[in-house]
Design a protein around this motif. Structure first.
Motif, mmCIF file in Angstrom:
data_model
loop_
_atom_site.group_PDB
_atom_site.id
_atom_site.type_symbol
_atom_site.label_atom_id
_atom_site.label_comp_id
_atom_site.label_asym_id
_atom_site.label_seq_id
_atom_site.Cartn_x
_atom_site.Cartn_y
_atom_site.Cartn_z
ATOM 1 N N THR A 110 29.555 48.362 34.584
ATOM 2 C CA THR A 110 30.235 47.073 34.661
ATOM 3 C C THR A 110 30.399 46.458 33.276
ATOM 4 O O THR A 110 31.471 45.951 32.922
ATOM 5 C CB THR A 110 29.457 46.111 35.570
ATOM 6 N N CYS A 117 37.684 44.936 28.492
ATOM 7 C CA CYS A 117 38.551 43.790 28.765
ATOM 8 C C CYS A 117 38.543 42.825 27.583
ATOM 9 O O CYS A 117 39.600 42.351 27.138
ATOM 10 C CB CYS A 117 38.105 43.075 30.038
ATOM 11 N N MET A 156 41.999 37.917 35.992
ATOM 12 C CA MET A 156 40.563 38.184 35.970
ATOM 13 C C MET A 156 39.773 36.909 36.260
ATOM 14 O O MET A 156 38.799 36.919 37.023
ATOM 15 C CB MET A 156 40.163 38.744 34.595
ATOM 16 N N GLY A 159 41.104 35.471 39.937
ATOM 17 C CA GLY A 159 40.983 36.381 41.070
ATOM 18 C C GLY A 159 42.308 36.773 41.683
ATOM 19 O O GLY A 159 42.343 37.485 42.692
ATOM 20 N N ASP A 161 46.071 38.645 41.968
ATOM 21 C CA ASP A 161 46.548 39.990 41.672
ATOM 22 C C ASP A 161 47.478 39.967 40.464
ATOM 23 O O ASP A 161 48.068 38.934 40.138
ATOM 24 C CB ASP A 161 47.304 40.569 42.877
ATOM 25 N N GLU A 172 41.164 45.714 36.512
ATOM 26 C CA GLU A 172 40.960 45.851 37.954
ATOM 27 C C GLU A 172 39.668 46.608 38.243
ATOM 28 O O GLU A 172 38.935 46.279 39.194
ATOM 29 C CB GLU A 172 42.144 46.569 38.594
ATOM 30 N N ARG A 175 36.870 44.161 37.830
ATOM 31 C CA ARG A 175 36.765 43.259 38.983
ATOM 32 C C ARG A 175 36.110 43.968 40.166
ATOM 33 O O ARG A 175 35.274 43.391 40.863
ATOM 34 C CB ARG A 175 38.152 42.751 39.383
ATOM 35 N N SER A 179 32.565 42.992 41.954
ATOM 36 C CA SER A 179 32.508 42.741 43.392
ATOM 37 C C SER A 179 31.457 43.620 44.056
ATOM 38 O O SER A 179 30.690 43.155 44.912
ATOM 39 C CB SER A 179 33.885 42.997 44.015
ATOM 40 N N ASN A 184 29.446 37.046 40.406
ATOM 41 C CA ASN A 184 30.408 35.950 40.408
ATOM 42 C C ASN A 184 30.329 35.226 39.071
ATOM 43 O O ASN A 184 29.517 34.313 38.895
ATOM 44 C CB ASN A 184 30.124 34.985 41.560
#
Length: 203
Positions: A110, A117, A156, A159, A161, A172, A175, A179, A184
């Protein structure tokens, strides 16, 4: 039929990176043998050697970021810093990894995706600072010329698309990884920096 498409994709990524590491390593070994045999140093050999090193660094990083994070294995502090250091060695972005403990593979995956990113948000270079205290993590990207207001960054944070491309697919994937790990994040943005903070229960 195996219906977990995300798991299949990560396994494919792991397989590709795994299979490519060996031939890249063979190129580096071949160069070392040439040097031992008395072949004189040259710009051409230096270029090949540097390219092989860069390819190996990218494969090692992407194998973790895009690959399978299943299982309960951990990465040592030395492994994490080696992977990040090699990947960013010749880049304009610097990663300041202020974490001194071993971390679960799912957490490292992650974080590497999130670092990618943040790198995208620093097109002219800058610093990415990664810190943790107990289960709380903070990542900050800073430079005078940032690009944290692009559609994929807006998506990002909100949330929503956005249209994917090969250059932004890590958003993506990040994210999805957050998840999967029940992360969060909280966001804070200034004119020259973006900071995200989150907690993880991974052990």
């Amino acid at each position: 039929m195996y219906k977990d498409i995300e798991r299949i994709s990560s396994l494919i990524s792991s397989r590709i990176c795994h299979d490519m590491v060996s031939p890249v390593g063979a190129i580096r070994n071949g160069l070392e043998l040439l040097e031992m045999s008395g072949v004189k140093p040259s710009l051409e050999l230096d270029l090949i050697n540097q390219s092989a090193q860069n390819a190996n660094a990218r494969l090692s990083y992407l194998r973790v970021a895009f690959g399978d994070a299943g299982g309960s294995s951990k990465f040592s502090q030395q492994e994490i810093t080696a992977i990040i250091g090699a990947y960013f060695e010749n880049k304009r972005v610097r990663v300041n990894w202020q974490v001194t403990t071993d971390q679960p593979r799912s957490v490292v995956k992650t974080l590497l995706l999130l670092i990618m990113c943040f790198e995208t948000g620093l097109p002219y270079g800058g610093e990415i600072l990664v810190r943790t205290a107990d289960s709380t993590w903070a990542i900050t990207g800073s430079d005078d010329r940032t690009a944290f207001d692009t559609p994929h960054w807006d998506a990002m944070i909100t949330g929503q698309d956005f249209e994917l491309s090969s250059a932004t697919v890590h958003f993506e994937l990040a994210r999805a990884a957050m998840s999967l790990n029940d992360i969060n994040p909280e966001w804070g943005k200034t004119s020259g920096a973006l900071r995200m903070q989150f907690q993880t229960n991974a052990a």
